[in-house]
Design an enzyme around this catalytic site. Sequence first.
Site, PDB file in Angstrom:
ATOM      1  N   MET A  91       5.871  13.569  -4.723  1.00 17.59           N
ATOM      2  CA  MET A  91       6.800  13.042  -3.730  1.00 17.59           C
ATOM      3  C   MET A  91       6.028  12.698  -2.456  1.00 17.59           C
ATOM      4  O   MET A  91       5.589  13.583  -1.723  1.00 17.59           O
ATOM      5  CB  MET A  91       7.909  14.054  -3.459  1.00 17.59           C
ATOM      6  CG  MET A  91       8.722  14.391  -4.698  1.00 17.59           C
ATOM      7  SD  MET A  91      10.046  15.596  -4.382  1.00 17.59           S
ATOM      8  CE  MET A  91      11.147  14.621  -3.332  1.00 17.59           C
ATOM      9  N   SER A  92       5.879  11.404  -2.211  1.00 16.44           N
ATOM     10  CA  SER A  92       5.109  10.941  -1.057  1.00 16.44           C
ATOM     11  C   SER A  92       5.908  10.975   0.232  1.00 16.44           C
ATOM     12  O   SER A  92       5.345  10.830   1.314  1.00 16.44           O
ATOM     13  CB  SER A  92       4.636   9.509  -1.304  1.00 16.44           C
ATOM     14  OG  SER A  92       5.754   8.630  -1.363  1.00 16.44           O
ATOM     15  N   GLY A 104       8.441   8.796   0.439  1.00 12.90           N
ATOM     16  CA  GLY A 104       9.014   7.456   0.419  1.00 12.90           C
ATOM     17  C   GLY A 104      10.243   7.390  -0.465  1.00 12.90           C
ATOM     18  O   GLY A 104      10.578   8.343  -1.183  1.00 12.90           O
ATOM     19  N   VAL A 105      10.897   6.240  -0.443  1.00 11.31           N
ATOM     20  CA  VAL A 105      12.156   6.109  -1.176  1.00 11.31           C
ATOM     21  C   VAL A 105      11.943   6.097  -2.688  1.00 11.31           C
ATOM     22  O   VAL A 105      12.767   6.623  -3.447  1.00 11.31           O
ATOM     23  CB  VAL A 105      12.920   4.844  -0.711  1.00 11.31           C
ATOM     24  CG1 VAL A 105      12.146   3.562  -1.053  1.00 11.31           C
ATOM     25  CG2 VAL A 105      14.317   4.797  -1.311  1.00 11.31           C
ATOM     26  N   ASP A 106      10.859   5.509  -3.168  1.00 11.47           N
ATOM     27  CA  ASP A 106      10.649   5.396  -4.613  1.00 11.47           C
ATOM     28  C   ASP A 106      10.482   6.765  -5.276  1.00 11.47           C
ATOM     29  O   ASP A 106      11.119   7.061  -6.291  1.00 11.47           O
ATOM     30  CB  ASP A 106       9.435   4.515  -4.907  1.00 11.47           C
ATOM     31  CG  ASP A 106       9.648   3.081  -4.479  1.00 11.47           C
ATOM     32  OD1 ASP A 106      10.718   2.526  -4.775  1.00 11.47           O
ATOM     33  OD2 ASP A 106       8.749   2.506  -3.837  1.00 11.47           O
ATOM     34  N   CYS A 162      -7.967   6.963  -5.475  1.00  6.36           N
ATOM     35  CA  CYS A 162      -7.056   8.095  -5.272  1.00  6.36           C
ATOM     36  C   CYS A 162      -6.228   8.334  -6.530  1.00  6.36           C
ATOM     37  O   CYS A 162      -6.036   9.481  -6.956  1.00  6.36           O
ATOM     38  CB  CYS A 162      -6.149   7.826  -4.082  1.00  6.36           C
ATOM     39  SG  CYS A 162      -5.039   9.199  -3.672  1.00  6.36           S
ATOM     40  N   GLY A 184       6.571   7.693  -8.219  1.00 11.27           N
ATOM     41  CA  GLY A 184       7.464   6.603  -7.852  1.00 11.27           C
ATOM     42  C   GLY A 184       6.853   5.235  -8.022  1.00 11.27           C
ATOM     43  O   GLY A 184       7.355   4.260  -7.437  1.00 11.27           O
ATOM     44  N   CYS A 205      -4.279   5.556   4.073  1.00  6.15           N
ATOM     45  CA  CYS A 205      -3.911   6.754   4.837  1.00  6.15           C
ATOM     46  C   CYS A 205      -4.990   7.181   5.820  1.00  6.15           C
ATOM     47  O   CYS A 205      -4.680   7.677   6.904  1.00  6.15           O
ATOM     48  CB  CYS A 205      -3.559   7.899   3.890  1.00  6.15           C
ATOM     49  SG  CYS A 205      -4.891   8.404   2.792  1.00  6.15           S
TER      50      CYS A 205
END
Length: 385
Positions: free
Chosen positions: A10-11, A13-15, A97, A121, A194
């Site tokens: 889970m980053s 973000g929405v995805d 990454c 995601g 990042c």
Amino acid sequence: MAPRRVMVAMSGGVDSSVAAALLCEKGFDVTGVTLKLWRSESGCCTAADADDARAVARRLGIRHYVLDYETEFREAVVVPTIEGYIAGETPNPCIECNRMIKFRLLIERANALGCAFLATGHHARISRIACGGHRLLRAVDQAKDQSYVLYMLGQEELASMLFPVGEMTKDRVRAEAARLGLRTAEKFDSQDVCFAPDSMRDFLEREAAGALVPGEIRDAAGAVIGTHDGAALFTVGQRRGVGAPTGRRVYVTEIEAGDGVVKVGERGDLDARSIRASDATWVSGVPPELGAPVEVKARYGAHPVSGRLNEIGDHHFRVDLDAAVWAPAPGQALVCYQGEELLGGGTIRSWSAFAQPGVESAADRVHVGDEPVHRQTPCSRNWRH
């Protein structure tokens, strides 16, 4: 190992938020994890992103952990990126990454926690075929397709991966997030690296200042037309900030890192009809047949261009193209597709302005290790091998 237990990266973000929610709705036992990779207040992977992921996990009623991979990330991604730029290449840190952190360390961690799957995601799809194998496919939403940065995945990884939003358009993903009351529903997608949220130039000037040596800018004829502050600050195809007072638009065509020389030319000087890549990996575990028709992408947002695989080795391949690909940069990925299926890819090493159909003769090649390399000719651009 519990067959219904899944770890979701889970980053924030929405995805990835919706990916976790969809798996919950399907009855999976979901654990969310967020990676701490770099200390940054902007771009992706920030403390605010971790807070968003934690809030979504709380909303979904799932466990959530933050995994500190900052040391591994610096060693496996950041340092090689710096080294690549110093060598005159244009690395893709997101691909490394994925290769070294998300799809190696995270799968290992998922297995250690007894999870049968790792989900992300990413907008891509996995097709599980009758014989037990797996195919990697483009996403339904072509505008958001992320399969390009997943080309290194093989059968072992795909067997334990899930891409829950790959069948959805981005609009539908946001609608699902809104329906579920997730705080990430309207969150913008991060496009930044990042560890270089401002610019790669700023990052290199800060992190690799000792390797930035002033040098010459030369035109196609070899005449010195300007100077620069470090060859690592340039990438093939770059126009802005070149600093060569020619009175016309010029583009970086070649970077001779060893000599500190940046060469510039016209836009048309960067049209490639044959591209060679190394460090090849194939999703199926074996390369396609020699001469196989493919469509290739030489950068993330590019449109695919058709061609043929006219040379394939253990760790390299060459694609001869039906139309020109503009400014393929050494260090970037060359990814091969057939229709919606991703076959594999590798790292761009060199290119030629002319297609070379068929198998080359030994007289046209030299070898460095096990890599065949073009001899330099007036009609080719061959840089670092």
